[in-house]
Design an enzyme around this catalytic site. Structure first.
Site, short mmCIF file in Angstrom:
data_model
loop_
_atom_site.label_atom_id
_atom_site.label_comp_id
_atom_site.label_asym_id
_atom_site.label_seq_id
_atom_site.Cartn_x
_atom_site.Cartn_y
_atom_site.Cartn_z
N GLU A 7 20.70 24.01 -0.89
CA GLU A 7 20.73 25.13 0.07
C GLU A 7 19.35 25.51 0.63
OE1 GLU A 7 22.85 28.22 -2.01
OE2 GLU A 7 24.45 26.86 -2.56
N GLU A 18 31.66 20.88 -4.18
CA GLU A 18 32.02 22.19 -4.75
C GLU A 18 33.30 22.74 -4.08
OE1 GLU A 18 28.68 24.88 -4.70
OE2 GLU A 18 27.25 23.32 -5.25
O1 G3I Z 1 24.76 33.57 -18.31
C1 G3I Z 1 24.43 34.91 -17.92
C2 G3I Z 1 24.76 35.88 -19.04
O2 G3I Z 1 23.90 35.61 -20.14
C3 G3I Z 1 24.57 37.32 -18.54
O3 G3I Z 1 24.97 38.22 -19.56
C4 G3I Z 1 25.43 37.53 -17.28
C5 G3I Z 1 25.30 38.92 -16.72
O4 G3I Z 1 24.05 39.05 -16.09
O5 G3I Z 1 25.01 36.60 -16.26
C6 G3I Z 1 25.24 35.25 -16.67
O6 G3I Z 1 24.81 34.40 -15.66
C7 G3I Z 1 25.71 34.36 -14.54
C8 G3I Z 1 26.12 32.89 -14.33
O7 G3I Z 1 26.91 32.75 -13.15
C9 G3I Z 1 26.90 32.35 -15.52
O8 G3I Z 1 28.10 33.06 -15.65
C10 G3I Z 1 24.95 34.85 -13.31
O9 G3I Z 1 24.70 36.25 -13.45
C11 G3I Z 1 25.79 34.61 -12.06
O10 G3I Z 1 25.03 34.94 -10.89
C12 G3I Z 1 26.15 33.12 -11.98
O11 G3I Z 1 26.95 32.94 -10.84
C13 G3I Z 1 27.02 31.55 -10.41
C14 G3I Z 1 26.31 31.43 -9.05
O12 G3I Z 1 26.43 30.08 -8.57
C15 G3I Z 1 24.84 31.76 -9.14
O13 G3I Z 1 24.20 30.82 -9.98
C16 G3I Z 1 28.49 31.18 -10.26
O14 G3I Z 1 29.11 31.17 -11.53
C17 G3I Z 1 28.58 29.78 -9.65
O15 G3I Z 1 29.94 29.44 -9.36
C18 G3I Z 1 27.80 29.73 -8.34
O16 G3I Z 1 27.85 28.42 -7.88
C19 G3I Z 1 27.10 28.17 -6.67
C20 G3I Z 1 26.46 26.80 -6.80
O17 G3I Z 1 25.64 26.77 -7.95
C21 G3I Z 1 25.69 26.45 -5.53
N1 G3I Z 1 26.58 26.51 -4.35
C22 G3I Z 1 27.24 27.82 -4.19
C23 G3I Z 1 28.04 28.16 -5.44
C24 G3I Z 1 28.75 29.50 -5.25
O18 G3I Z 1 27.80 30.53 -5.09
#
Ligand code: G3I
Length: 364
Positions: free
Chosen positions: A153, A258
């Protein structure tokens, strides 16, 4: 919760799935077919989803466990526990293992870009940190992770380069450097530029120009990932077809990395997959909180069938189609009160009409 069958204790939905045709068999002569795994699936805690993954898919992607933040939370500390389990799961089950992602503007800790006083570091220091991270992470799984989303991205919707911290501190060549470091770390891996909404003309043009420039400079980019976070009517099948063709003409491989289809009416106009945008509450996001009406199930089935017919038309350049989650309940599209139904398996692991429609598309 699905009933369990008397004899084996495996939930009925899964014994049905085992009896069902499988996605990996249906497309075995076309492309790999996979799903992104979350931690509950990687650790085996979600036994239903794990059984579904083993039965239905032949490639896996890490939804989160290989991003910078979880793997390299502090300058001198790596934590590979979850990532190692992910790779072991893939190897144990004979799957094609994907790596996602080393250079991204999201989920990269602040320390990466700052010195001990919280001031931005200079270009050379950030390049050194990027190189160390890439060599450590990609080097660790050399020969075991076959595809890497090296840069994720990097473009804005208008096709210009996103003014991320990577871009501001290093400059435009941070992208080329990331690919060079990745190739040094694993010369055999396929190296992807991965992005969403490349079906939109301006952004697609920006990506085509970027990849052309990188290839002209001999940068080892070998593939492009169309993320495929789609809507019920966007992109059109013609746009999808033209987009794949445009990248195929560049001589790079293409993967749908994805795939999911947002069915919620209130968010159909939102074409971004940026988590920061999608995390905002949208009125009406819970329209289908009690389940998906049959007419929408059928519309989703038709939508997926149309997309897979386009992917099959391009089976010569598409190596992989990966869904961004296993069951509807796993999906990132359930954020902020949204109850979404974007995948082929429902919250009980039951195949939806969209599953049957995709299997039928393969048989055509
Ligand atoms: O693991 C931590 C946990 O320790 C903590 O307690 C919790 C609350 O803060 O957060 C957890 O991390 C979260 C992570 O997902 C794992 O669950 C992050 O906050 C959260 O932002 C993260 O969201 C992911 C997002 O990318 C950002 O990385 C989504 O699951 C995931 O589906 C999404 O995937 C992205 C691709 O990587 C790139 N393309 C777009 C796609 C959708 O946004």
């Amino acid at each position: 919760m699905s009933m369990s069958s008397a004899s084996t204790g495996v939930p009925t939905a899964l014994t049905n799935v085992h009896a069902q045709a499988t996605l990996k068999d249906a497309f075995k002569n076309d492309f790999l077919i996979g799903a992104a795994l979350n931690e509950a699936e990687i650790t085996g805690q979600n036994i239903n989803a794990v059984a579904l993954v083993k039965a239905q898919f032949n490639t896996i992607s890490p939804e989160n466990v290989l991003k910078w933040e979880p793997v390299h939370p502090e300058p001198d500390r790596y934590d590979f526990a979850a990532a190692d389990r992910y790779v072991e799961f893939g190897q144990k089950n004979g799957m094609f293992v994907v790596g996602h992602t080393v250079v991204w503007h999201n989920q990269t800790p602040e320390w990466v870009f700052q010195d001990g006083n919280g001031k931005d570091i200079d270009r050379d220091t950030l390049l050194r940190r990027m190189r160390d991270h890439i060599h450590t992470v990609i080097g660790r799984y050399k020969g075991r992770i076959k595809d890497w989303d090296v840069v994720n991205e990097a473009l804005n919707e208008d096709g210009t380069l996103r003014q991320s911290r990577w871009m501001k501190i290093i400059g435009e060549d941070y992208i080329a450097k990331a690919f060079e470091f990745a190739h040094e770390a694993d010369p055999e891996a396929e190296l992807y530029y991965n992005d969403f909404a490349l079906e939109e003309e301006p952004k697609r043009k920006g990506a085509v120009e970027l990849i052309k420039k990188l290839k002209a400079r001999g940068v080892p980019i070998t593939a492009v990932g169309l993320q495929g976070h789609l809507k019920m009517d966007w992109p059109t099948l013609e746009q999808e077809d033209a987009t794949i063709a445009d990248f195929a003409r560049l001589g790079v491989k293409v993967a749908i990395t994805e795939l999911d289809i947002d069915v919620v009416p209130a968010t159909q106009e939102n074409k971004t997959a940026d988590i920061n945008v999608n995390a905002q509450l949208v009125a009406g996001a819970d329209t289908y909180s009690k389940g998906l009406p049959d007419d929408v199930q059928q519309a989703l089935a038709k939508r997926y069938a149309g997309l897979f017919e386009v992917y099959l038309k391009h089976r010569d350049v598409i190596g992989r189609v990966t869904f961004w989650g296993v069951t509807d309940g796993d999906s990132w599209l359930n954020t902020q009160g949204r109850v979404n139904h974007p995948l082929l398996f429902d919250r009980d692991g039951q195949p939806k009409p969209a599953f049957t429609a995709v299997i039928r598309a393969a048989a055509k």
